[in-house]
Design a protein around this motif. Structure first.
Motif, PDB file in Angstrom:
ATOM      1  N   ARG A   1       5.758  -2.932  12.621  1.00  0.00           N
ATOM      2  CA  ARG A   1       6.432  -3.630  11.516  1.00  0.00           C
ATOM      3  C   ARG A   1       5.808  -5.002  11.259  1.00  0.00           C
ATOM      4  O   ARG A   1       5.600  -5.391  10.106  1.00  0.00           O
ATOM      5  N   HIS A   2       5.522  -5.718  12.327  1.00  0.00           N
ATOM      6  CA  HIS A   2       4.880  -7.029  12.170  1.00  0.00           C
ATOM      7  C   HIS A   2       3.516  -6.883  11.496  1.00  0.00           C
ATOM      8  O   HIS A   2       3.159  -7.662  10.603  1.00  0.00           O
ATOM      9  N   ASP A   3       2.759  -5.893  11.941  1.00  0.00           N
ATOM     10  CA  ASP A   3       1.425  -5.681  11.388  1.00  0.00           C
ATOM     11  C   ASP A   3       1.500  -5.287   9.916  1.00  0.00           C
ATOM     12  O   ASP A   3       0.738  -5.794   9.072  1.00  0.00           O
ATOM     13  N   GLU A   4       2.431  -4.401   9.595  1.00  0.00           N
ATOM     14  CA  GLU A   4       2.576  -3.959   8.201  1.00  0.00           C
ATOM     15  C   GLU A   4       3.008  -5.110   7.303  1.00  0.00           C
ATOM     16  O   GLU A   4       2.540  -5.228   6.160  1.00  0.00           O
ATOM     17  N   ALA A   5       3.888  -5.981   7.814  1.00  0.00           N
ATOM     18  CA  ALA A   5       4.311  -7.136   7.022  1.00  0.00           C
ATOM     19  C   ALA A   5       3.141  -8.070   6.751  1.00  0.00           C
ATOM     20  O   ALA A   5       2.991  -8.592   5.629  1.00  0.00           O
ATOM     21  N   ALA A   6       2.295  -8.281   7.757  1.00  0.00           N
ATOM     22  CA  ALA A   6       1.125  -9.137   7.567  1.00  0.00           C
ATOM     23  C   ALA A   6       0.152  -8.531   6.564  1.00  0.00           C
ATOM     24  O   ALA A   6      -0.422  -9.238   5.726  1.00  0.00           O
ATOM     25  N   GLU A   7      -0.014  -7.214   6.623  1.00  0.00           N
ATOM     26  CA  GLU A   7      -0.920  -6.542   5.683  1.00  0.00           C
ATOM     27  C   GLU A   7      -0.375  -6.597   4.260  1.00  0.00           C
ATOM     28  O   GLU A   7      -1.124  -6.812   3.299  1.00  0.00           O
ATOM     29  N   ARG A   8       0.922  -6.421   4.112  1.00  0.00           N
ATOM     30  CA  ARG A   8       1.516  -6.519   2.772  1.00  0.00           C
ATOM     31  C   ARG A   8       1.344  -7.923   2.207  1.00  0.00           C
ATOM     32  O   ARG A   8       1.039  -8.108   1.026  1.00  0.00           O
ATOM     33  N   ALA A   9       1.523  -8.915   3.061  1.00  0.00           N
ATOM     34  CA  ALA A   9       1.394 -10.301   2.594  1.00  0.00           C
ATOM     35  C   ALA A   9      -0.026 -10.611   2.159  1.00  0.00           C
ATOM     36  O   ALA A   9      -0.253 -11.333   1.184  1.00  0.00           O
ATOM     37  N   SER A  10      -1.014 -10.063   2.866  1.00  0.00           N
ATOM     38  CA  SER A  10      -2.409 -10.312   2.493  1.00  0.00           C
ATOM     39  C   SER A  10      -2.835  -9.458   1.304  1.00  0.00           C
ATOM     40  O   SER A  10      -3.747  -9.828   0.554  1.00  0.00           O
TER      41      SER A  10
END
Length: 392
Positions: free
Chosen positions: A257-266
């Motif tokens: 979830r943390h990784d996906e949130a970072a990818e969505r933000a970028s």
């Protein structure tokens, strides 16, 4: 450093000062290990140096809140903690040591910021006592080394025949990147961020276009915690930055979830990650095309990384980049916005040089920075040459 950095006249750095420092380092490390009871000693030191299992651990490093290997400061007595911090200080300039101490203390600030509720499977996730010390080999032997690491900190040194042979990888991070103080703001990596922004902002429009790798910032450094960086390396994802698979499905799902949130933000796609992959040829604007003022800023930016080494080594690096043809080969590249407070990333590349900095996660309030020698991290080039000299 592997290959000794030299000054403009080709002379090695101040050998006497370096030898005195290493002698002090041997004394501190020996006193530290001698102070430990057997159960802690066996975790703090790995023998013999050069054993394949020991070497595999020596080049395994992290910057995430995971077990970094060794004995954590929180399990040490006050005297032992003091010796551990003396060892850390011996491997850094004083400004770098002060920065490292702030980063360790930021765990308390991050704990409060997260509502005291972060849970990565440890009794206390944000814990300034979870910084590990490990010694490789016997202090004073022809080859030995040590590491201090924890969340957002990794300092790795190799000593060979009484000289400092390697000081990279060297990682410093800050979460939060900026914290309010009474009548001020705490920004442990603010200098390294502001200097780079000044370089980028000073470039003319055509040069800025050449320096810009991507209009959006990537969500982490690209080199990750690899033991060795190579052309084509792409950004590693969070699950791969821990010591082995996360122990429970809950923690694994949380990392995703943390990784996906970072990818969505970028907003990054696979093609974007390919664009940001490390390359054989340096990218961006070379120093030889910069003005005198821009070159001065670049030198100070480089020192914000090379000063993360013991003072004699740091001084040698400063002399090294005072030589025009050494600085000429350094390239500066950027990704993301130049505006303060916006997600951004930059990269410095050159002979035996890779620097990365990102401040993108948590709305550009979570910074990572790393200094690496692609040819000589962990002294691998030195050790490789020694192996070829050993008769079989």
């Amino acid at each position: 450093m592997g290959e000794k950095v030299t000054d403009s006249e080709g002379a090695a750095g101040p050998g006497d000062a370096e030898r005195m420092l290493v002698s002090d380092m041997v004394h501190i490390a020996t006193e530290f290990l001698d102070s430990l009871p057997e159960k802690l000693y066996s975790r703090a030191v790995q023998l013999p140096f050069g054993d394949p299992a020991v070497e595999a651990e020596r080049v395994r490093w992290f910057y995430t809140p995971t077990d970094h290997g060794g004995v954590p400061i929180g399990e040490l007595s006050p005297r032992q903690q003091g010796l551990a911090m003396r060892l850390l200080a011996s491997g850094l300039t004083r400004p770098a040591y002060a920065t490292a101490c702030v980063i360790m203390g930021l765990e308390n600030v991050l704990d409060e910021l997260e509502g005291w509720s972060a849970d990565w499977g440890r009794e206390r996730t944000r814990d300034p006592g979870l910084y590990w010390v490990r010694v490789f080999g016997r202090p004073g032997d022809p080859l030995w080394g040590w590491r201090v690491g924890g969340h957002h900190l990794s300092v790795n040194l190799l000593i060979h025949d009484g000289e400092i042979a390697a000081t990279t990888p060297s990682f410093l991070g800050a979460n939060p990147a900026a914290s309010p103080l009474l009548a001020g703001t705490l920004r442990p990596l603010g200098g390294a961020e502001d200097l780079a922004r000044s370089v980028m902002g000073s470039l003319r429009t055509p040069e800025q276009a050449r320096a810009l790798l991507h209009p959006r910032a990537i969500s982490d450094i690209v080199s990750g915690n690899r033991a060795r960086v190579r052309p084509g390396d792409r950004m590693m994802h969070l699950q791969d930055l821990f010591r082995g698979p996360l122990p429970t499905p809950r923690l694994s799902a949380q990392a995703d979830r943390h990784d996906e949130a970072a990818e969505r933000a970028s907003g990054y796609t696979e093609q974007d990650h390919e664009t940001m992959a490390l390359t054989l040829e340096p990218q961006g604007v070379p120093a030889h095309e910069m003005t005198v003022e821009q070159r001065g800023l670049l030198r100070e930016l480089l020192a914000a990384y090379t000063d993360r080494s013991p003072t004699p080594v740091a001084d040698a690096y400063r002399r090294h980049y005072l030589v025009e043809h050494n600085l000429d080969r350094v390239h500066f590249a950027w990704a993301g916005s130049v505006s303060p407070g916006e997600p951004h990333y930059y990269r410095l590349t050159g002979p035996r040089l890779l620097v990365e900095y990102d401040n993108t996660q948590r709305a550009a309030d979570h910074a990572h920075s790393v200094w690496r020698d692609p040819d000589g991290d962990f002294g691998m080039d030195l050790l490789a040459s020694h192996r070829t000299e050993i008769p079989h």
